[in-house]
Design a protein around this motif. Structure first.
Motif, PDB file in Angstrom:
ATOM      1  N   PRO A   1       0.817  -1.235  -0.105  1.00  0.00           N
ATOM      2  CA  PRO A   1      -0.103   0.044   0.164  1.00  0.00           C
ATOM      3  C   PRO A   1       0.927   1.071   0.085  1.00  0.00           C
ATOM      4  O   PRO A   1       1.750   1.266   0.620  1.00  0.00           O
TER       5      PRO A   1
ATOM      6  N   ARG B   1      -2.509   5.007   3.047  1.00  0.00           N
ATOM      7  CA  ARG B   1      -3.090   4.615   4.611  1.00  0.00           C
ATOM      8  C   ARG B   1      -4.487   5.020   4.714  1.00  0.00           C
ATOM      9  O   ARG B   1      -4.840   6.370   4.744  1.00  0.00           O
TER      10      ARG B   1
ATOM     11  N   ASP C   1      -4.228   0.495   1.931  1.00  0.00           N
ATOM     12  CA  ASP C   1      -4.184  -0.619   2.971  1.00  0.00           C
ATOM     13  C   ASP C   1      -5.816  -1.209   3.162  1.00  0.00           C
ATOM     14  O   ASP C   1      -6.843  -0.536   3.031  1.00  0.00           O
TER      15      ASP C   1
END
Length: 331
Positions: free
Chosen positions: A208, A211, A236
């Motif tokens: 990722p 976030r 994520d």
């Protein structure tokens, strides 16, 4: 006769046709929701002695009277030889006669239809007062997205980041010069995410780059860049959980998208959390954004029906303009 359309011919035919491509892709997704198109989940073929994959992306459309398959080669070792990771070719057949209508290079077609799908989703899901566009990634897909998203929309600025500073500054300069909008390079993906009203992730990342903790209410995110592999994702799990998710096609996302498969394996989401398709939103069968505070996510894996829609457009344009090379494959 079979029409051969090269990359340069496709680029010339699609020049200044962003709105028409967007309309064709939107219609294809509405057709899918209404049962006028067929889009099976694409199988991936892997050879035992490498990490490459060959993905057959098939589709058929009653509206466009075509059946197509794009064979996509995803070969992570190619850059070591100075070659692109992904290469593809589209075969289009007349749905009525079975004749091979066209053979098209897939690179430019894929970039343009991918950006058009993002534009369709953004129009359907983003807040109408979105003023800052964020781009994470600076390759050709980022330029295609800037071309598709900026004209005729009320953005006041673009913020962006890429792993190579020179390319990031080059993209910012190009956006300002070619599209007439201020563009600024920021320090990292977090800065771009926090500044953007509409965010596009355009990297071939395995891990990722965005976030969930960085997101704020009201944003719209387009997750576009990760290749069709279950272990690659740009967002994520927390980011996916926080968003109202819309996919391009459920069966494809269920088979290929790390954005949904990783959170699903972790037990953080259920399959019902990503069953809404873009065509469902476009036809009013399912809600997209329900309030200005919703966080919305368009999970774009890329589907063969988008290729078909643009192939139909290219075949028709080539016929009108006498472009391409006709070949008799049966001779």
């Amino acid at each position: 006769m079979t029409l051969i359309l090269t990359r340069s011919t496709i680029r010339a035919l699609l020049a200044d046709r962003a709105e028409a491509v967007e309309a064709a892709v939107a219609r294809a997704h509405r057709d899918l929701a209404r049962g006028r198109a067929v889009l099976p989940a694409p199988p991936a073929m892997r050879l035992p002695d490498g990490d490459g994959a060959f993905v057959a992306m098939a589709a058929a459309s009653a509206t466009d009277r075509l059946a197509t398959v794009k064979l996509l080669a995803d070969l992570p070792g190619n850059p070591a030889a100075g070659l692109p990771v992904q290469r593809s070719t589209v075969l289009a057949m007349d749905a009525g006669t079975g004749a091979c209508a066209a053979l098209l290079d897939g690179a430019e077609l894929t970039r343009v239809r991918t950006a058009a799908a993002t534009a369709v989703a953004t129009r359907a899901l983003a807040r109408v007062d979105a003023t800052t566009l964020g781009l994470i990634g600076t390759g050709p897909l980022a330029r295609a997205h800037a071309r598709a998203l900026l004209p005729g929309r009320p953005y006041g600025q673009v913020v962006l980041w890429g792993r190579t500073p020179e390319r990031a500054h080059g993209l910012a300069a190009w956006i300002t010069a070619e599209l007439g909008l201020p563009a600024k390079v920021l320090d990292d993906p977090r800065a771009v995410t926090e500044a953007a009203d509409v965010l596009c992730t355009l990297t071939p990342s395995r891990e990722p780059v965005v976030r969930g903790a960085w997101l704020r209410p009201g944003q719209h995110i387009n997750a576009v860049g990760a290749p069709p592999r279950p272990d690659h994702r740009e967002l994520d799990t927390e980011a996916v959980v926080r968003c109202r998710v819309v996919v391009d096609a459920y069966d494809t996302a269920r088979a290929k998208s790390g954005e949904v498969l990783v959170p699903l394996a972790e037990g953080a989401v259920r399959e019902d959390d990503f069953r809404v398709e873009l065509g469902d939103v476009l036809t009013g069968r399912a809600p997209g954004r329900t309030s200005d505070t919703d966080l919305t996510l368009f999970n774009s894996v890329g589907v063969g029906l988008q290729d078909l829609a643009v192939a139909r457009m290219l075949i028709d344009l080539a016929g009108e303009r006498g472009a391409g090379v006709p070949v008799d494959l049966g001779s």
